[in-house]
Scaffold this active site. Structure first.
Site, PDB file in Angstrom:
ATOM      1  N   ALA A 134      -1.462  -0.010  13.188  1.00 52.70           N
ATOM      2  CA  ALA A 134      -2.099   1.176  12.608  1.00 52.70           C
ATOM      3  C   ALA A 134      -3.578   1.206  12.961  1.00 52.70           C
ATOM      4  O   ALA A 134      -4.355   0.352  12.536  1.00 52.70           O
ATOM      5  CB  ALA A 134      -1.923   1.181  11.089  1.00 52.70           C
TER       6      ALA A 134
ATOM      7  N   TYR B 217     -15.534   0.231  10.049  1.00 53.38           N
ATOM      8  CA  TYR B 217     -14.086   0.424  10.050  1.00 53.38           C
ATOM      9  C   TYR B 217     -13.608   0.966  11.392  1.00 53.38           C
ATOM     10  O   TYR B 217     -12.627   0.479  11.964  1.00 53.38           O
ATOM     11  CB  TYR B 217     -13.690   1.378   8.914  1.00 53.38           C
ATOM     12  CG  TYR B 217     -12.207   1.638   8.817  1.00 53.38           C
ATOM     13  CD1 TYR B 217     -11.350   0.656   8.321  1.00 53.38           C
ATOM     14  CD2 TYR B 217     -11.666   2.865   9.208  1.00 53.38           C
ATOM     15  CE1 TYR B 217      -9.983   0.892   8.222  1.00 53.38           C
ATOM     16  CE2 TYR B 217     -10.302   3.098   9.114  1.00 53.38           C
ATOM     17  CZ  TYR B 217      -9.469   2.112   8.616  1.00 53.38           C
ATOM     18  OH  TYR B 217      -8.115   2.352   8.540  1.00 53.38           O
TER      19      TYR B 217
ATOM     20  N   GLY C 143      -3.239  -2.488  -2.362  1.00 54.08           N
ATOM     21  CA  GLY C 143      -1.837  -2.236  -2.660  1.00 54.08           C
ATOM     22  C   GLY C 143      -1.510  -2.546  -4.112  1.00 54.08           C
ATOM     23  O   GLY C 143      -2.292  -3.186  -4.820  1.00 54.08           O
TER      24      GLY C 143
ATOM     25  N   ASN D 209      -2.051  -8.706   0.057  1.00 55.72           N
ATOM     26  CA  ASN D 209      -2.891  -9.442  -0.895  1.00 55.72           C
ATOM     27  C   ASN D 209      -3.225  -8.619  -2.135  1.00 55.72           C
ATOM     28  O   ASN D 209      -3.957  -9.078  -3.012  1.00 55.72           O
ATOM     29  CB  ASN D 209      -4.177  -9.937  -0.228  1.00 55.72           C
ATOM     30  CG  ASN D 209      -5.110  -8.825   0.209  1.00 55.72           C
ATOM     31  OD1 ASN D 209      -4.829  -7.639   0.013  1.00 55.72           O
ATOM     32  ND2 ASN D 209      -6.222  -9.193   0.825  1.00 55.72           N
TER      33      ASN D 209
ATOM     34  N   LEU E  12      -0.060  -2.938   8.960  1.00 53.24           N
ATOM     35  CA  LEU E  12      -0.895  -2.009   8.201  1.00 53.24           C
ATOM     36  C   LEU E  12      -1.979  -2.723   7.403  1.00 53.24           C
ATOM     37  O   LEU E  12      -2.830  -2.058   6.806  1.00 53.24           O
ATOM     38  CB  LEU E  12      -0.030  -1.188   7.232  1.00 53.24           C
ATOM     39  CG  LEU E  12       1.185  -0.457   7.803  1.00 53.24           C
ATOM     40  CD1 LEU E  12       1.948   0.238   6.685  1.00 53.24           C
ATOM     41  CD2 LEU E  12       0.771   0.545   8.868  1.00 53.24           C
TER      42      LEU E  12
ATOM     43  N   GLY F 232       0.828  -1.192   0.000  1.00 62.45           N
ATOM     44  CA  GLY F 232       0.000   0.000   0.000  1.00 62.45           C
ATOM     45  C   GLY F 232       0.864   1.243   0.000  1.00 62.45           C
ATOM     46  O   GLY F 232       2.083   1.175   0.183  1.00 62.45           O
TER      47      GLY F 232
ATOM     48  N   ILE G 149       1.195   3.823   2.094  1.00 58.90           N
ATOM     49  CA  ILE G 149       1.911   4.125   3.331  1.00 58.90           C
ATOM     50  C   ILE G 149       2.986   3.082   3.582  1.00 58.90           C
ATOM     51  O   ILE G 149       4.142   3.403   3.892  1.00 58.90           O
ATOM     52  CB  ILE G 149       0.946   4.194   4.523  1.00 58.90           C
ATOM     53  CG1 ILE G 149      -0.086   5.309   4.338  1.00 58.90           C
ATOM     54  CG2 ILE G 149       1.718   4.429   5.831  1.00 58.90           C
ATOM     55  CD1 ILE G 149      -1.136   5.368   5.431  1.00 58.90           C
TER      56      ILE G 149
END
Length: 325
Positions: free
Chosen positions: A119, A151, A36, A32, A76, A10, A12
């Protein structure tokens, strides 16, 4: 140092990978590729100090071995992005909660105690109107079961998991609440506002603003975020702590739209959409999101290197030359 980055492909995570590769560390990425991109980590493929596994953290058979190998873990891996959260709240909860539990279980069973960054997100603060969000503040979630909050609930669960393992297994775990990280390699298709605005402006508009645009956010360059996470992970005093990581410069979404137009030198039409039009359902937005960085600065002495303007200039230049941000 041996560094494991879950979700490391990803945008970050790739900045953390870049930072540690430059420092000469050995880095193992598992991702996965649901959000990303291989291109984010392509510069290091083939390096003897870099390893990549395309796998789901929920089922990946190598997680136990990688956790035992690592001196430091940046966790993350998560389902992110407003549109994905609204579309598949069940997967959000399963991946974010069960994936974190699996990682912590393996990390706590090893022969040594890796430094761990988990995170979390500013979303856990919920629909508060507080002008400054401090780590000790009360957290709010609307009742009624709206998928909007799946989330936030998953990230609050991650915080509880991390603190429980830190106390019971004496693992050096630091929870970081990330605030609207932006920068190179970020894509807009999952609801991230800055890359979406840049793409729309360079295409000639219209620039779509959800709601009335008066809601504010605080944007932090991913390179600053990576530097802060690196500093916290290596700091014994940060173990067992929850720390805001972001930038405390606050800007409304309407003003952000104007700033993107200004930096691109392209005035375009602005189109306002209701939340129902944007997301397909009623959406509870957070009106203000500005972090208190007192704790981060007290622990690390951290100072930002990139302004919002400089980040926007880089994103605009990258999109103009045809490469993805």
């Amino acid at each position: 140092m041996h560094v494991l980055v879950t979700g490391g492909a990803g945008f970050i995570g790739s900045h953390l990978v870049e930072r540690h590769m430059q420092q000469g560390d050995s880095v193992h990425v598992v991702d996965n590729l649901s959000t990303g991109q291989r291109t984010n980590i392509q510069p290091w493929v083939g390096s003897p100090k870099f390893q990549f596994d395309e796998a789901d953290i929920l089922t990946w058979g190598g997680l136990e071995k990688a956790s035992a190998w690592a001196d430091r873990i940046y966790h993350l891996a998560a389902v992110v992005g407003v549109f994905r959260v609204l579309e598949d709240p069940v997967r959000v909860l399963a991946t974010n909660i069960a994936g974190t539990e699996r990682l912590l279980r393996f990390a706590s069973a090893g022969h040594w105690k890796p430094q761990i960054i988990i995170a979390s997100s500013s979303e856990v603060y919920g629909p508060t109107s507080a002008p400054l969000l401090e780590e000790e503040a009360m957290l709010y979630v609307h009742s009624g079961g709206k998928s909007r909050w799946s989330y936030a609930i998953s990230k609050l669960s991650n915080e509880t998991q991390g603190l429980a393992y830190a106390r019971q297994h004496e693992l050096p775990i630091c929870i970081v609440r990330l605030f609207n990280t932006i920068g190179l390699r970020q894509r807009g298709q999952y609801g991230m506002v800055v890359p979406r605005f840049v793409q729309q402006v360079l295409r000639g508009g219209p620039l779509t603003i959800y709601g009335d645009g008066q809601q504010t956010r605080s944007f932090c360059d991913a390179r600053d975020t990576a530097a802060a996470l690196d500093a916290l992970a290596g700091l014994p005093g940060a173990a067992g702590e929850i720390v805001n990581v972001g930038n405390d410069r606050e800007i409304s979404i309407r003003a952000l739209a104007d700033l993107v137009c200004e930096r691109a030198q392209r005035p375009v039409e602005k189109k306002f959409l209701s939340y129902v039009e944007a997301y397909g359902e009623q959406y509870d937005d957070i009106q203000r999101r500005r972090p208190s960085l007192a704790k981060l600065q007290r622990l690390t002495g951290f100072r930002h290197r990139w302004t919002l303007e400089s980040t926007l200039d880089e994103l605009i230049a990258q999109h103009r030359d045809g490469s993805e941000a």
